[in-house]
Design an enzyme around this catalytic site. Sequence first.
Site, PDB file in Angstrom:
ATOM      1  N   PHE A 150      37.547 -48.911  10.080  1.00 46.31           N
ATOM      2  CA  PHE A 150      37.489 -50.074  10.959  1.00 46.31           C
ATOM      3  C   PHE A 150      37.182 -51.358  10.217  1.00 46.31           C
ATOM      4  O   PHE A 150      37.525 -52.442  10.694  1.00 46.31           O
ATOM      5  CB  PHE A 150      36.408 -49.861  12.044  1.00 46.31           C
ATOM      6  CG  PHE A 150      34.996 -50.019  11.545  1.00 46.31           C
ATOM      7  CD1 PHE A 150      34.405 -51.269  11.449  1.00 46.31           C
ATOM      8  CD2 PHE A 150      34.256 -48.913  11.160  1.00 46.31           C
ATOM      9  CE1 PHE A 150      33.102 -51.410  10.972  1.00 46.31           C
ATOM     10  CE2 PHE A 150      32.961 -49.041  10.688  1.00 46.31           C
ATOM     11  CZ  PHE A 150      32.379 -50.294  10.594  1.00 46.31           C
ATOM     12  N   LYS A 174      47.596 -43.665  10.027  1.00 44.64           N
ATOM     13  CA  LYS A 174      46.701 -43.426  11.166  1.00 44.64           C
ATOM     14  C   LYS A 174      45.504 -44.353  10.982  1.00 44.64           C
ATOM     15  O   LYS A 174      44.546 -44.036  10.299  1.00 44.64           O
ATOM     16  CB  LYS A 174      46.242 -41.961  11.199  1.00 44.64           C
ATOM     17  CG  LYS A 174      45.866 -41.442  12.611  1.00 44.64           C
ATOM     18  CD  LYS A 174      44.724 -42.190  13.283  1.00 44.64           C
ATOM     19  CE  LYS A 174      43.382 -41.895  12.647  1.00 44.64           C
ATOM     20  NZ  LYS A 174      42.249 -42.630  13.383  1.00 44.64           N
ATOM     21  N   GLU A 177      40.734 -46.000  15.212  1.00 47.00           N
ATOM     22  CA  GLU A 177      40.900 -46.188  16.658  1.00 47.00           C
ATOM     23  C   GLU A 177      40.021 -47.314  17.189  1.00 47.00           C
ATOM     24  O   GLU A 177      40.168 -47.733  18.348  1.00 47.00           O
ATOM     25  CB  GLU A 177      40.588 -44.884  17.392  1.00 47.00           C
ATOM     26  CG  GLU A 177      39.169 -44.377  17.276  1.00 47.00           C
ATOM     27  CD  GLU A 177      38.918 -43.540  16.031  1.00 47.00           C
ATOM     28  OE1 GLU A 177      37.928 -42.773  16.036  1.00 47.00           O
ATOM     29  OE2 GLU A 177      39.705 -43.644  15.055  1.00 47.00           O
ATOM     30  N   SER A 227      33.690 -42.905   5.818  1.00 52.90           N
ATOM     31  CA  SER A 227      32.334 -42.419   5.567  1.00 52.90           C
ATOM     32  C   SER A 227      32.335 -41.193   4.658  1.00 52.90           C
ATOM     33  O   SER A 227      33.362 -40.532   4.476  1.00 52.90           O
ATOM     34  CB  SER A 227      31.657 -42.060   6.888  1.00 52.90           C
ATOM     35  OG  SER A 227      32.265 -40.919   7.470  1.00 52.90           O
ATOM     36  N   CYS A 282      31.982 -51.548   2.061  1.00 53.27           N
ATOM     37  CA  CYS A 282      31.590 -50.493   1.128  1.00 53.27           C
ATOM     38  C   CYS A 282      31.190 -51.071  -0.217  1.00 53.27           C
ATOM     39  O   CYS A 282      30.639 -50.365  -1.058  1.00 53.27           O
ATOM     40  CB  CYS A 282      32.708 -49.470   0.958  1.00 53.27           C
ATOM     41  SG  CYS A 282      34.177 -50.126   0.149  1.00 53.27           S
ATOM     42  N   GLU A 382      23.378 -45.106   3.407  1.00 53.85           N
ATOM     43  CA  GLU A 382      24.188 -46.321   3.514  1.00 53.85           C
ATOM     44  C   GLU A 382      23.969 -46.898   4.905  1.00 53.85           C
ATOM     45  O   GLU A 382      24.376 -46.312   5.910  1.00 53.85           O
ATOM     46  CB  GLU A 382      25.666 -46.012   3.287  1.00 53.85           C
ATOM     47  CG  GLU A 382      26.533 -47.253   3.318  1.00 53.85           C
ATOM     48  CD  GLU A 382      28.000 -46.952   3.025  1.00 53.85           C
ATOM     49  OE1 GLU A 382      28.695 -47.851   2.532  1.00 53.85           O
ATOM     50  OE2 GLU A 382      28.439 -45.828   3.300  1.00 53.85           O
TER      51      GLU A 382
END
Length: 501
Positions: A150, A174, A177, A227, A282, A382
């Site tokens: 995201f 993909k 979402e 993740s 990240c 994190e």
Amino acid sequence: MSTRLPQLINGEFAQSATDTWIPVTNPATQEVLCEAPAATGEEMEKAIAAAKAAFEEWREVPVTERARLMMRYQALLKERHDDIAKVLAKETGKTFEDAKGDVWRGIEVVEQAANIPSLMMGETVENVARSIDTHSWIQPLGVCAGITPFNFPAMIPLWMFPMAIASGNTFVLKPSEQDPMTPNLLAELFLEAGAPKNVLQVVHGGKQQVDTLLTHPEIKAVSFVGSVPVGQHVYRTATEHLKRAQCFAGAKNHMVIMPDAQKSQVVGNLVGSSCGAAGQRCMAISVAVFVGDSKQWIDDIKEEFAKVRPGAWDDAGAAYGPQISPKARERILTLIKQGKEEGATCLLDGSDCTVDGLPDGNWVGPTLFTDVKPEMSIYNEEIFGPVLCCVCVDTLEEAIELVNNSPYGNGTSIFTASGAAARKYQHEVEVGQVGINIPIPVPLPFFSFTGWKGSFYGDQHAYGKQAVRFYTETKTVTSRWFEDDIADATHSGPNMTIHLK
């Protein structure tokens, strides 16, 4: 009723036949922007089959034509840059300036994809043995897949499908979402730039759709960013099904501050790199390691942190936006609470942050901890929020040991005026991407994004030369051509060894 997002399958944007729709919300207001489909099994099969069929033709398209497609695409992306950024800002909550940066870094990768002829050059040696030559070709794999997060819905898809398609593959994307509108717009513009039907498919959904890509026999390679738990699942599942995989996962990035560093640069860069994008990067700096007397600057950092405020995407005075979801916000608040309970000193607490006029936003204010120890949750996990942990050590050697003990190795930086200290740090630190007086050392796309250790699972990294190697296979050809008058003179019977004669 909210808009239902279509999928790009078999060259057409069409509505899904699914019964499962996923609301996509504005994280500053909770307004439902659209609904994304969870692609049906039949739709997944159709997308993969269409990509497979397209590959047989696309692989034969001259590399120069593939490069020209990428040239047209990057030009169109630049033309529509602000339009893309507005869509991105609304569904992610990023400030408009940050959203534009997301789009631009993706465009830079497309520019690199336009250099594909030189990136796909093989190697040649004449006379490896008498009258025998060897050369290698770089050839595409087939259908590749990308699973994107995201936090960068423009940049990270553009890390993947342009390089894969320019290399001669076809691609199934993909996207997350949580913000699928931006990837859909990127796909629309790709078709507008003249991309042939079916070289790119875009499907939506969650774990079920991801697992289809990871296990399908026609998918040859999988790229993932997200993740740690999901990255490990993607890597294990893809490789168990004999696919190539490159999985970029979590991070805990340290900035080491030496006493001889320029104070104003340290303070400004720490605030921007830890709070920018609401900490949802990240490559964000989440740990500041103060060496020796540099710890005296922590109060100055607190003062600058206190000036930072979040806000809506179109608020020109806002430094960053909301967290992506209420769930993400609650996780950050839980970690802040744990930090206090475990003994860290919270110099600035953003847990109760509010924004005027936007009471339902996923807000977390800038948060600063000191007296942080390596065994604490806020150090080990994190956080992915605007939270900075301060650790104090006496020497550069201690700082290097601290960083090297981390299970992650995505990015790090050192701020210093000493070339010797910088040289020692960059040489000894066990992290893939190092900045010297630069807080977020994300390389430009003619290099590769090279996280190490628990931040990356795989062999070849994203974009740059390594991306081309990931999305291609090497074929080596060794050849001899006989001239009639030479052939009879040199023939001496069967060669029963592997020695070239």
